[in-house]
Structure formats: structure tokens, C-alpha cells
Write an enzyme that holds these catalytic residues in place. Structure first.
Site, PDB file in Angstrom:
ATOM      1  N   CYS A 162      22.905 -82.027 -45.136  1.00 15.31           N
ATOM      2  CA  CYS A 162      22.420 -82.969 -46.133  1.00 15.31           C
ATOM      3  C   CYS A 162      21.771 -82.229 -47.298  1.00 15.31           C
ATOM      4  CB  CYS A 162      21.430 -83.967 -45.556  1.00 15.31           C
ATOM      5  SG  CYS A 162      22.060 -84.942 -44.201  1.00 15.31           S
ATOM      6  N   ARG A 204      26.264 -77.090 -47.775  1.00 15.22           N
ATOM      7  CA  ARG A 204      25.448 -77.456 -46.634  1.00 15.22           C
ATOM      8  C   ARG A 204      26.184 -78.390 -45.672  1.00 15.22           C
ATOM      9  NH1 ARG A 204      19.836 -76.622 -47.722  1.00 15.22           N
ATOM     10  NH2 ARG A 204      19.222 -78.394 -46.442  1.00 15.22           N
ATOM     11  N   TRP A 213      25.190 -86.110 -44.249  1.00 12.72           N
ATOM     12  CA  TRP A 213      25.944 -85.675 -43.078  1.00 12.72           C
ATOM     13  C   TRP A 213      25.561 -86.643 -41.971  1.00 12.72           C
ATOM     14  CZ3 TRP A 213      25.121 -83.169 -38.204  1.00 12.72           C
ATOM     15  CH2 TRP A 213      26.226 -82.476 -37.704  1.00 12.72           C
ATOM     16  N   ASN A 259      16.524 -86.483 -45.742  1.00  9.33           N
ATOM     17  CA  ASN A 259      17.128 -85.490 -44.852  1.00  9.33           C
ATOM     18  C   ASN A 259      16.371 -85.506 -43.544  1.00  9.33           C
ATOM     19  OD1 ASN A 259      18.888 -84.677 -46.824  1.00  9.33           O
ATOM     20  ND2 ASN A 259      17.945 -82.676 -47.155  1.00  9.33           N
ATOM     21  N   GLY A 260      17.070 -85.301 -42.433  1.00 12.43           N
ATOM     22  CA  GLY A 260      16.397 -85.246 -41.145  1.00 12.43           C
ATOM     23  C   GLY A 260      16.671 -86.478 -40.311  1.00 12.43           C
ATOM     24  N   GLU A 279      31.636 -64.337 -31.243  1.00 13.86           N
ATOM     25  CA  GLU A 279      31.567 -64.633 -32.670  1.00 13.86           C
ATOM     26  C   GLU A 279      32.967 -64.875 -33.248  1.00 13.86           C
ATOM     27  OE1 GLU A 279      30.038 -65.109 -36.587  1.00 13.86           O
ATOM     28  OE2 GLU A 279      29.224 -65.404 -34.563  1.00 13.86           O
ATOM     29  N   LYS A 322      34.217 -68.331 -35.006  1.00  9.40           N
ATOM     30  CA  LYS A 322      34.787 -68.402 -36.349  1.00  9.40           C
ATOM     31  C   LYS A 322      36.127 -69.141 -36.340  1.00  9.40           C
ATOM     32  CE  LYS A 322      31.715 -66.405 -38.732  1.00  9.40           C
ATOM     33  NZ  LYS A 322      30.791 -67.118 -37.851  1.00  9.40           N
ATOM     34  N   GLU A 338      35.638 -72.843 -35.674  1.00  9.91           N
ATOM     35  CA  GLU A 338      34.909 -73.495 -36.766  1.00  9.91           C
ATOM     36  C   GLU A 338      35.817 -73.900 -37.919  1.00  9.91           C
ATOM     37  OE1 GLU A 338      30.361 -71.983 -37.418  1.00  9.91           O
ATOM     38  OE2 GLU A 338      31.917 -70.476 -37.690  1.00  9.91           O
ATOM     39  N   HIS A 382      37.596 -63.716 -13.063  1.00 13.83           N
ATOM     40  CA  HIS A 382      36.687 -64.755 -12.570  1.00 13.83           C
ATOM     41  C   HIS A 382      36.939 -66.110 -13.218  1.00 13.83           C
ATOM     42  CE1 HIS A 382      34.257 -61.809 -10.338  1.00 13.83           C
ATOM     43  NE2 HIS A 382      34.500 -61.004 -11.371  1.00 13.83           N
ATOM     44  N   LYS A 424      25.963 -76.092 -43.137  1.00 13.80           N
ATOM     45  CA  LYS A 424      25.523 -74.704 -43.296  1.00 13.80           C
ATOM     46  C   LYS A 424      24.126 -74.500 -42.729  1.00 13.80           C
ATOM     47  CE  LYS A 424      25.793 -70.478 -44.758  1.00 13.80           C
ATOM     48  NZ  LYS A 424      26.643 -69.528 -44.005  1.00 13.80           N
TER      49      LYS A 424
END
Length: 613
Positions: free
Chosen positions: A2, A27, A74, A98-99, A486, A490, A493, A509, A608
Site C-alpha cells: 500500500c 510496493r 493491496w 495503510n495497515g 533464494e 525468486k 515470485e 529424504h 515490496k
């Protein structure tokens, strides 16, 4: 997540608000809107999708005003629809938020009993109605807002205007970042200073619990709602505004290629030749000397950086180190241990779970009289975490706009290594030879990354083989297990391919059951003492028909063969190899996403800066 922009001026600010929202697009959001006060009326426009949709509506309807608020949303409460987009209105009150208001359901029920009708599914609308109700008895908009904030539970930042107060913008910060941009004959608010840099480089950073009243010529700030306070005005370096894509197609690609320079900047603040600068973290030496262990707290990509630091701390300087995901750490009532350095890693310095974990740790340590130290590693000098920890170390990456972190991650790794070198020096746990070896390798690292980037065309060709895939495994050992995590993060995402990262030794395993002819397996193969074992893991994959994509040290002896693709990575010091091996997995994910036609810089459902739980 947001974004808030608002302002009060003598000129029409509609274009300023729109430009601010555009600068906050990184963001993450799904809708956008603004409200302007004009001749005693609230003029509102909202649109689902990109800010450009809102911009077209504002131009078409000629919406103008000298006082206004704007927002990119968002979705948390309610689907991404125009009705749920901000600002929300109650009579002549308009609010952006926001929040999360955690107790909105109870507040909504109380307001409905008073006759208020809700037009959205959001938690934000309760704030607008609460202010409208408070104004029935309050003698000003400021007093009305001051009277309702104690009823709100959660983390939030608010921007509030009223048609009967045409020169007054009220803002509140409680658990969500907010700054004031100081102008001449005009003042602004933003959830990120980046939104306001075209119009000012002078900022006031609000503290938790602050309420501020802005007019064209004045700024009043009240701590804990009612206590008048002064907050310093800070001037931001104009270079922070350098956030255009330039010649690159996407911010992410630009930021991948900025990593050599970003690393150089981060390293230069700490090193003088092959020695640590005398002033580097000098204020922390007493704490470093006394600590007996390190606890790292982080989320997402920053958590992966912390995982690598754990290997380094224990192998290089013989200091025990634990790493935890902040959202788990803060809720499991962890034992706070005396003589521990608590390190929070965050790109923004505002990550909600990490910040909450920090504050809870500080509170519990103080209650028990424990001797701990706290430290932040982040990319924003003015962030809450930097201000609230004993010490901090900045990653000098510059603005990172792409949601999928690249240069912020690699500079975090560099900063963590510098931190551990300092602790090792203070505690006399690192030899002069090791110090020289690693500092020399740090200086050389940007050049190795530049050489690695020369393999971009090779990686692009390999990425074409991923386009139709639905699943992928990333495998690494030792410090490259977190790089496997990571890399998988990526890829999922930004390309929306399901990907998982595993320690290669864990193949038998469980993950080996997934390997077949249609499963690409990405291998990270640096030249280290785990290479022979890794080669055995590769044979296990090939025996099950898996197709290997190997990023291998040029001296590893691993060569191309049927269903085994190899990209040779320049040889690099073993300690710093995770930094370099981050580059090919970033490029692979980027190219796969571009070929699949996804929104690389703003992937769906992601933000973000995660400033709510």
C-alpha cells in the site's frame, strides 16, 4: 504494501498525488484512488488496476483541489474492487489507510447500531465513520481524530481530510511508516519519502503514536495523541531519487546489473585497504566484546541472508548463531538470553513482523534486566529499525524498486560479513591471515560479479527450457543451501512456477520422489569441500531422469552432456561464493518470467515492503 500520498498547498495537487502514487507502485497494489477538497466538496476518483487508470479518470473528470489524499491499495479486507478502493468517505470525511484495524468488526457493529451504513468490505471505512461521529461533539478535525485513535487496535498509518477544513490534513502513525515532506507554502505526507522527492528533499520522520496536523504554512505534531512535540527536519541526499529504469526493460534487471556498484559502496564504508576502518562500528565494540551468541531475526529474502550468516559466524569466528523467521519468533515466546546480539535484517527497516519481534525482545529483556544488544542491517537510514536498535549497519544499495530483491540481498550478505569480521576482530576470533584473505576477496567481489553477468546470454538460452515447466527444484550444500532457497523463491515470485529449494543431502529424504523427465533441477556447484558430495547428488537426479541446470565453478570439472546444462561461474573465494552464486539464479528467474509474460517488477499478490502481518 500500500502507499499513501497527501498534501496541502496553494496549487492544484492532483498531478503531484498521481506522480507520488506512481513512485510507490513498486510496493505492490491492486487498486488506486484519490480524494480532493474543492469548494466545500469531497471529489473522489477510484479505479481497479494500475495508477494510470486513475490518472486517466482524474484528467477526464478534471478533478482538482489544493488539499487531498491518495492511495494504492493491496487487498487485505475485501476483494480488489472499486468499492473497496481508498479513499473511504463518511459524509464530508475522507480517509486513506495503510495497515490493518484488527478490531474493525466490533467497531463496525457499534457504528451500524448508530445508523452508519457501510459501502465496502474494508476495515478502513470504520475510521471514516468514527471521525464523522466524533465531529458531532469535537470542536476541530484534529480533536476528533485524537479522540478516536485509542479505539483502534492494530498497525496503521492514516491520512484524513474534511470538506469543512480546506487547509488542514491530519495524519497518524501507529505501526506503519509515514513521513512528512516539508515544502515552502505547502506540506505533504507519504508512506515513503521516494513518493515526495520530486517536490522536496526535506522530511520529518514521525514516531510511533504521533498525530500531525498539516496546513500550508505549519506542521503540528503530537506524541501519544495530545502532547505537542518537535521532530527534526532531515535533508535527504538527492541521489536517493535515482529510480528510473534507464536503458533497462525492467527495474529488476537494472538492479541485478547495479550489484557490483552497490557492493562496492557497501564495502567501502567499512574497509581501508585490507583492514577494517577504525571508525567502523566503533560504537558497538563494547557490546561485541561482551556478547556470547547472535540471534538473527528476519523475513523472506532477508531470512535467507541470515541463514548464510549463521554458517559464517560459527565457522569463521566461532560464535554461536541462531536464525529465525520473525513471524514465528515473535509469537512463540522465545527465551531471551543474556549477552546476546539480536540482529534484525530488513530491506526497508519497516517490516512489520521483524519490527514487532525487535520491540518484544527489547521489552522482555528490560523486564528481566538482561544485558542484550540490538542491531539493524537495512537499506534505509531513516527507518524505524535503525532508530530503535542500539547499532545499525546500512546496505548502500540505493533504492530497490523490483519486488523480487536482488541488490538488497547481496549487499545484506556483504554487510553481514563485515559485521562478523568486526565481531571477530573485537573478540580476537579471527587471524590476520583470514582478515586479509576475506577483505581482499570482498574488494574483488564486484569484479567477479561483473564477469558473472557476462553469462547473461547463456542463462537466457537455458531459461527457454523452463517456460512450459510447472515445477522446479534448486539444490545446494552448505552456504549454498540458502541460495537454493533464494533461487526457488525468486522463480516462484516472478514466474509463478512452483519451485522448492533443498539441501542437496536431503534428496533421499523425500524430494527425490518428485524427480522425473519433466522436472528441471538447478544445482549450485562452487569449488568447495562439498563438491564431491554434490556430484553424487547430481548422479542421483540423473539416474531418475531429471534434467540438470548447473551453475558450476569454472575449475569444478563439471561439463556439459545429455540433459546436463552447465554455466561456468568465475572462481571466487569460498567464503563469498554465496554472493556471486546469487547472480545466476536471479538472471534465470528474471528471464523465465519475461518469457512467460508475467509482471516482473510487480508480481501478483506481492508487495515490496510488508508493513502489516
Amino acid at each position: 504494501m500500500c502507499g499513501i500520498v497527501g498534501g496541502v498547498a496553494e496549487r492544484n495537487i492532483s498531478e503531484i498525488l498521481i506522480e507520488g502514487l506512481k513512485r510507490l507502485e513498486y510496493r505492490g497494489y491492486d487498486s488506486a484512488g484519490l480524494a480532493l477538497i474543492n469548494h466545500g466538496q469531497v471529489l473522489r476518483e477510484r479505479r481497479v488496476g494500475k495508477v494510470v487508470n486513475l490518472e486517466e479518470a482524474v484528467k477526464s473528470h478534471q478533478v482538482a483541489g489544493t488539499l487531498g489524499i491518495a492511495h494504492t491499495r493491496w487487498a487485505t479486507h475485501g476483494k480488489p474492487t472499486e468499492t473497496n478502493a481508498h479513499p473511504h468517505i463518511s459524509g464530508k470525511v475522507a480517509v486513506v489507510h495503510n495497515g490493518i484495524i484488527e478490531n474493525y468488526a466490533e467497531l463496525k457493529a457499534d457504528l451500524q447500531a448508530l445508523g452508519y451504513v457501510f459501502s465496502s468490505q474494508t476495515d478502513t471505512e470504520v475510521v471514516a465513520h468514527l471521525v464523522a461521529e466524533a465531529l458531532k461533539t469535537a470542536d476541530s478535525l484534529l480533536v476528533a481524530v485524537q479522540s478516536i485513535v485509542s479505539k483502534l487496535k492494530g498497525a496503521y498509518a492514516l491520512g484524513i481530510v474534511h470538506a469543512d477544513y480546506p487547509d488542514e490534513l491530519i495524519t497518524v502513525r501507529e505501526g506503519s511508516p509515514l513521513v512528512i515532506g516539508v515544502g515552502i507554502g505547502e506540506n505533504f505526507i507519504g508512506s515513503d519519502q521516494l513518493a515526495l522527492l520530486p517536490i522536496t528533499n526535506r522530511f520529518i520522520y514521525l514516531e510511533e503514536g504521533d498525530i500531525a496536523r498539516l496546513t500550508r504554512t505549519s506542521i503540528e505534531i503530537y506524541a501519544h495523541g495530545t502532547q505537542a512535540v518537535q521532530r527534526p527536519v532531515k535533508e535527504l541526499d538527492a541521489t536517493v531519487s535515482n529510480s528510473s529504469k534507464g536503458e533497462y526493460k525492467h527495474y529488476m534487471l537494472k538492479e541485478i546489473y547495479e550489484q557490483p556498484e552497490a557492493l562496492q559502496q557497501t564495502i567501502s564504508q567499512a574497509l581501508n585497504g585490507n583492514a577494517l576502518r577504525e571508525d567502523f562500528l566503533a560504537d558497538a565494540e563494547v557490546n561485541f566484546r561482551n556478547i556470547e551468541q547472535i540471534q538473527i531475526i528476519a523475513c523472506g529474502t532477508s531470512y535467507h541472508a541470515g541463514m548464510i550468516a549463521k554458517y559464517w559466524a560459527e565457522q569463521l569466528i566461532d560464535v554461536p548463531c541462531q536464525v529465525e523467521i520473525a513471524s514465528e519468533f515473535r509469537y512463540r515466546s522465545p527465551v531471551i538470553i543474556n549477552r546476546t546480539l539480536y540482529v534484525c535484517i530488513s530491506q526497508s527497516g519497516e517490516t512489520a513482523d521483524t519490527l514487532a519481534a525487535l520491540r518484544d525482545t527489547q521489552k522482555r529483556a528490560a523486564a528481566k534486566g538482561l544485558n542484550i544488544a540490538t542491531m539493524t542491517i537495512c537499506n534505509v537510514a531513516t527507518s524505524s529499525m535503525v532508530r530503535e536498535t542500539d547499532h545499525h549497519l546500512l546496505t548502500l544499495a540505493g533504492p530497490e524498486i523490483g519486488v523480487a530483491s536482488t541488490k538488497a540481498f547481496t549487499t545484506q550478505l556483504a554487510a553481514l560479513m563485515l559485521l562478523l569480521l568486526k565481531i571477530g576482530q573485537v573478540k580476537q576470533r579471527i587471524s590476520a591471515e583470514q582478515m586479509t584473505e576475506i577483505t581482499d576477496a570482498l574488494w574483488h567481489c564486484p569484479k567477479v560479479i561483473l564477469d558473472t553477468l557476462q553469462h547473461n546470454a547463456e542463462i537466457l538460452r537455458l531459461s527457454e527450457l523452463f517456460v512450459e515447466k510447472q515445477h522446479c527444484l534448486f539444490l545446494g550444500r552448505g552456504t549454498h543451501f540458502p541460495i537454493a532457497l533464494e533461487g526457488a523463491l525468486k522463480l516462484k515470485e516472478i514466474s509463478y512456477i512452483h519451485a522448492e529449494g533443498y539441501a542437496a543431502g536431503e534428496l533421499k529424504h523425500g524430494p527425490l520422489a518428485l524427480v522425473d523427465n519433466d522436472m528441471p533441477v538447478v544445482i549450485l556447484a562452487p569449488q568447495d569441500d562439498m563438491l564431491d558430495k554434490l556430484k553424487s547428488n547430481m548422479e542421483e537426479v540423473q539416474a531418475r531422469g531429471g534434467e540438470l541446470f548447473i551453475f558450476a565453478d569454472e575449475q569444478s570439472g563439471i561439463t556439459e552432456k545429455d540433459r546436463q546444462h552447465v554455466v561456468n561461474i568465475p572462481s571466487v573465494n569460498t567464503w563469498l561464493a554465496p554472493i556471486v552464486y546469487s547472480i545466476p539464479v536471479q538472471l534465470l528467474s528474471y528471464h523465465v518470467a519475461v518469457l512467460r509474460g508475467t509482471d516482473v517488477d510487480q508480481p501478483r499478490n506481492l508487495a515490496k515492503s510488508v508493513t502489516v502481518e
